[in-house]
Motif scaffolding. Sequence first.
Motif, PDB file in Angstrom:
ATOM      1  N   ALA A 234       0.825  -1.211   0.000  1.00  0.00           N
ATOM      2  CA  ALA A 234       0.000   0.000   0.000  1.00  0.00           C
ATOM      3  C   ALA A 234       0.859   1.261   0.000  1.00  0.00           C
ATOM      4  O   ALA A 234       2.036   1.232   0.361  1.00  0.00           O
ATOM      5  CB  ALA A 234      -0.925   0.001   1.220  1.00  0.00           C
ATOM      6  N   ASP A 235       0.255   2.364  -0.424  1.00  0.00           N
ATOM      7  CA  ASP A 235       0.961   3.643  -0.439  1.00  0.00           C
ATOM      8  C   ASP A 235       1.156   4.197   0.971  1.00  0.00           C
ATOM      9  O   ASP A 235       2.105   4.957   1.217  1.00  0.00           O
ATOM     10  CB  ASP A 235       0.177   4.660  -1.274  1.00  0.00           C
ATOM     11  N   ALA A 236       0.261   3.852   1.874  1.00  0.00           N
ATOM     12  CA  ALA A 236       0.344   4.336   3.259  1.00  0.00           C
ATOM     13  C   ALA A 236      -0.679   3.590   4.089  1.00  0.00           C
ATOM     14  O   ALA A 236      -1.527   2.863   3.561  1.00  0.00           O
ATOM     15  CB  ALA A 236       0.091   5.841   3.335  1.00  0.00           C
ATOM     16  N   GLY A 237      -0.605   3.788   5.383  1.00  0.00           N
ATOM     17  CA  GLY A 237      -1.594   3.223   6.293  1.00  0.00           C
ATOM     18  C   GLY A 237      -1.963   4.238   7.352  1.00  0.00           C
ATOM     19  O   GLY A 237      -1.131   5.059   7.755  1.00  0.00           O
ATOM     20  N   PHE A 238      -3.206   4.183   7.796  1.00  0.00           N
ATOM     21  CA  PHE A 238      -3.697   5.102   8.820  1.00  0.00           C
ATOM     22  C   PHE A 238      -4.387   4.300   9.916  1.00  0.00           C
ATOM     23  O   PHE A 238      -5.151   3.370   9.636  1.00  0.00           O
ATOM     24  CB  PHE A 238      -4.670   6.123   8.225  1.00  0.00           C
ATOM     25  N   ALA A 239      -4.112   4.663  11.170  1.00  0.00           N
ATOM     26  CA  ALA A 239      -4.692   3.969  12.317  1.00  0.00           C
ATOM     27  C   ALA A 239      -5.513   4.935  13.145  1.00  0.00           C
ATOM     28  O   ALA A 239      -5.030   5.995  13.540  1.00  0.00           O
ATOM     29  CB  ALA A 239      -3.591   3.348  13.178  1.00  0.00           C
ATOM     30  N   LEU A 240      -6.767   4.572  13.372  1.00  0.00           N
ATOM     31  CA  LEU A 240      -7.671   5.363  14.194  1.00  0.00           C
ATOM     32  C   LEU A 240      -7.700   4.791  15.598  1.00  0.00           C
ATOM     33  O   LEU A 240      -7.183   3.696  15.853  1.00  0.00           O
ATOM     34  CB  LEU A 240      -9.071   5.356  13.580  1.00  0.00           C
ATOM     35  N   LEU A 344     -11.004  12.530   8.895  1.00  0.00           N
ATOM     36  CA  LEU A 344     -10.752  13.799   8.212  1.00  0.00           C
ATOM     37  C   LEU A 344      -9.248  14.020   8.028  1.00  0.00           C
ATOM     38  O   LEU A 344      -8.789  14.436   6.957  1.00  0.00           O
ATOM     39  CB  LEU A 344     -11.353  14.942   9.026  1.00  0.00           C
ATOM     40  N   THR A 345      -8.483  13.727   9.062  1.00  0.00           N
ATOM     41  CA  THR A 345      -7.034  13.867   8.999  1.00  0.00           C
ATOM     42  C   THR A 345      -6.453  12.997   7.886  1.00  0.00           C
ATOM     43  O   THR A 345      -5.654  13.456   7.058  1.00  0.00           O
ATOM     44  CB  THR A 345      -6.402  13.489  10.344  1.00  0.00           C
ATOM     45  N   ALA A 346      -6.860  11.728   7.858  1.00  0.00           N
ATOM     46  CA  ALA A 346      -6.355  10.807   6.837  1.00  0.00           C
ATOM     47  C   ALA A 346      -6.710  11.299   5.437  1.00  0.00           C
ATOM     48  O   ALA A 346      -5.874  11.265   4.522  1.00  0.00           O
ATOM     49  CB  ALA A 346      -6.918   9.407   7.072  1.00  0.00           C
ATOM     50  N   VAL A 349      -4.396  14.278   4.490  1.00  0.00           N
ATOM     51  CA  VAL A 349      -3.024  13.846   4.225  1.00  0.00           C
ATOM     52  C   VAL A 349      -2.965  13.168   2.856  1.00  0.00           C
ATOM     53  O   VAL A 349      -2.055  13.427   2.051  1.00  0.00           O
ATOM     54  CB  VAL A 349      -2.527  12.892   5.325  1.00  0.00           C
ATOM     55  N   MET A 350      -3.946  12.322   2.572  1.00  0.00           N
ATOM     56  CA  MET A 350      -3.985  11.643   1.278  1.00  0.00           C
ATOM     57  C   MET A 350      -4.193  12.635   0.134  1.00  0.00           C
ATOM     58  O   MET A 350      -3.630  12.469  -0.962  1.00  0.00           O
ATOM     59  CB  MET A 350      -5.081  10.588   1.285  1.00  0.00           C
ATOM     60  N   GLN A 351      -4.984  13.660   0.378  1.00  0.00           N
ATOM     61  CA  GLN A 351      -5.178  14.671  -0.652  1.00  0.00           C
ATOM     62  C   GLN A 351      -3.846  15.348  -0.997  1.00  0.00           C
ATOM     63  O   GLN A 351      -3.555  15.615  -2.165  1.00  0.00           O
ATOM     64  CB  GLN A 351      -6.185  15.728  -0.183  1.00  0.00           C
ATOM     65  N   ARG A 352      -3.035  15.622   0.020  1.00  0.00           N
ATOM     66  CA  ARG A 352      -1.715  16.216  -0.214  1.00  0.00           C
ATOM     67  C   ARG A 352      -0.842  15.264  -1.037  1.00  0.00           C
ATOM     68  O   ARG A 352      -0.120  15.689  -1.945  1.00  0.00           O
ATOM     69  CB  ARG A 352      -1.054  16.532   1.124  1.00  0.00           C
ATOM     70  N   MET A 353      -0.920  13.971  -0.736  1.00  0.00           N
ATOM     71  CA  MET A 353      -0.168  12.982  -1.503  1.00  0.00           C
ATOM     72  C   MET A 353      -0.611  12.981  -2.966  1.00  0.00           C
ATOM     73  O   MET A 353       0.204  13.002  -3.889  1.00  0.00           O
ATOM     74  CB  MET A 353      -0.351  11.588  -0.891  1.00  0.00           C
ATOM     75  N   ALA A 354      -1.928  12.964  -3.171  1.00  0.00           N
ATOM     76  CA  ALA A 354      -2.463  12.915  -4.529  1.00  0.00           C
ATOM     77  C   ALA A 354      -2.167  14.191  -5.300  1.00  0.00           C
ATOM     78  O   ALA A 354      -1.827  14.152  -6.492  1.00  0.00           O
ATOM     79  CB  ALA A 354      -3.972  12.663  -4.476  1.00  0.00           C
ATOM     80  N   ALA A 355      -2.271  15.323  -4.649  1.00  0.00           N
ATOM     81  CA  ALA A 355      -2.082  16.606  -5.332  1.00  0.00           C
ATOM     82  C   ALA A 355      -0.633  16.850  -5.711  1.00  0.00           C
ATOM     83  O   ALA A 355      -0.344  17.474  -6.741  1.00  0.00           O
ATOM     84  CB  ALA A 355      -2.592  17.738  -4.444  1.00  0.00           C
TER      85      ALA A 355
END
Length: 448
Positions: A234-240, A344-346, A349-355
């Motif tokens: 995966a490109d990244a992982g997020f833990a809640l 929302l945080t995830a 962060v992903m939007q920054r990666m994509a952009a």
Amino acid sequence: MARIFGTDGVRGLANGQLTAELALDLSVSAAHVLADLGEFSGHRPLAVVGRDTRISGQFLEAAVVSGLASAGVDVLLLGVLPTPGVAFLTGSLGADLGVMLSASHNPMPDNGIKFLARGGVKLDDAIEVAIEKRMGEPWQRPTGGAVGRVSVHPTAVDEYAAHLVSTIGHPLDGLTIVLDCAEGAAHAAGPQALRGAGAEVIAIHADPDGLNINDGCGSTHLEPLRAAVLQHGADAGFALDGDSDRCLAVDHEGNVVDGDQILAVLSLSLRDQGRLAKDTVVVTVMSNLGFVQAMKAHQVGVRQTKVGDRYVLEAMRVGGYTLGGEQSGHVIMSEYATTGDGILTALHVMQRMAATGKSLQALAGVVVRLPQVLVNVRDVDKARADEDAVLAAAVAEEEAALDDRGRVLLRPSGTEEMVRVMVEAPTLDEAEAVAGRLADVVKAQLSL
């Protein structure tokens, strides 16, 4: 009498300190206090109630609803929903009161009750004090049509997920991420929102059974997330965490990305969009010096507060700032939410990666974390920590030796007879040596 409310609502062992009777009494008292403050004037009062996946949330929900309805408050049941989701729907549905049943990242046997005022914001401390004082007082009970009605709001998850997706302006197509839902409140809303934004989502720990919340998973146990990211490429992982008000991450190589690094990524993203108010981010004194140095290098101001999200929120409100948070991953984006929101945080962060087309590793690399050592010195008189001359001189000497290469922070615990000694330095050995010397001084000067 000891205060019932803590820094984040009422929390304790479910059916131990936190009983159905206490939950009912608190709810009745809350209804009375808000009514007397005029919050219900001119209309029939409405409350929304959500919970995480703990089995105890079922009986506590029943008690809270009974208390509110018996006091003449209509209730909408939101079901299992993250804390920020309850906050959002408190505002979007025009409710007079929001109630969230959760103990966040605590173990399953615990639970908690958090009251939210109109708009989904935390109740003022003065109102919480008033609620405590009026518990158990005699009152005139409504009868007939004056009692509250209880109904289910079946679209709560869909409305909240749609709100989250609406906050980003760049699709997440092409990104594959792992989301650890901690067997908690975001097990449905989290994957739904991220998929709705275009990402391919591999959800883990998204099968709650009422007993497994936070059990070896989520933001307090990142090992399963790291393994899943590497396994799936995966490109990244997020833990809640259990109620999804915080988020930590790992990059594509399984390296941990903490709250400081996440805040750095979001600070630069919002700054570049012209949406970082006053080009300043709010953090606590526990944020790593490497974060502060990185923000300075990129012309982003840093406002630091005492430890605790309540102090971050207060500083944001007073100063008009739009981003703040803690090293623990509790990130507040006030343009979109009234509290920390892990999903929302995830998304952002992903939007920054994509952009940018950059990996999370590259984006987080703006922060070079200094080794940080924390020593808890127990069984000392913490009240004297700020006034002992010998200790102050020892701290000053160590700070002078570190110069701008590191820092020292001594902080009395808020709940125990303990002083926390935190040291950051260029190397772990140096940080440990400084922390050890100062811990010895604390013991010598403040022993009980």
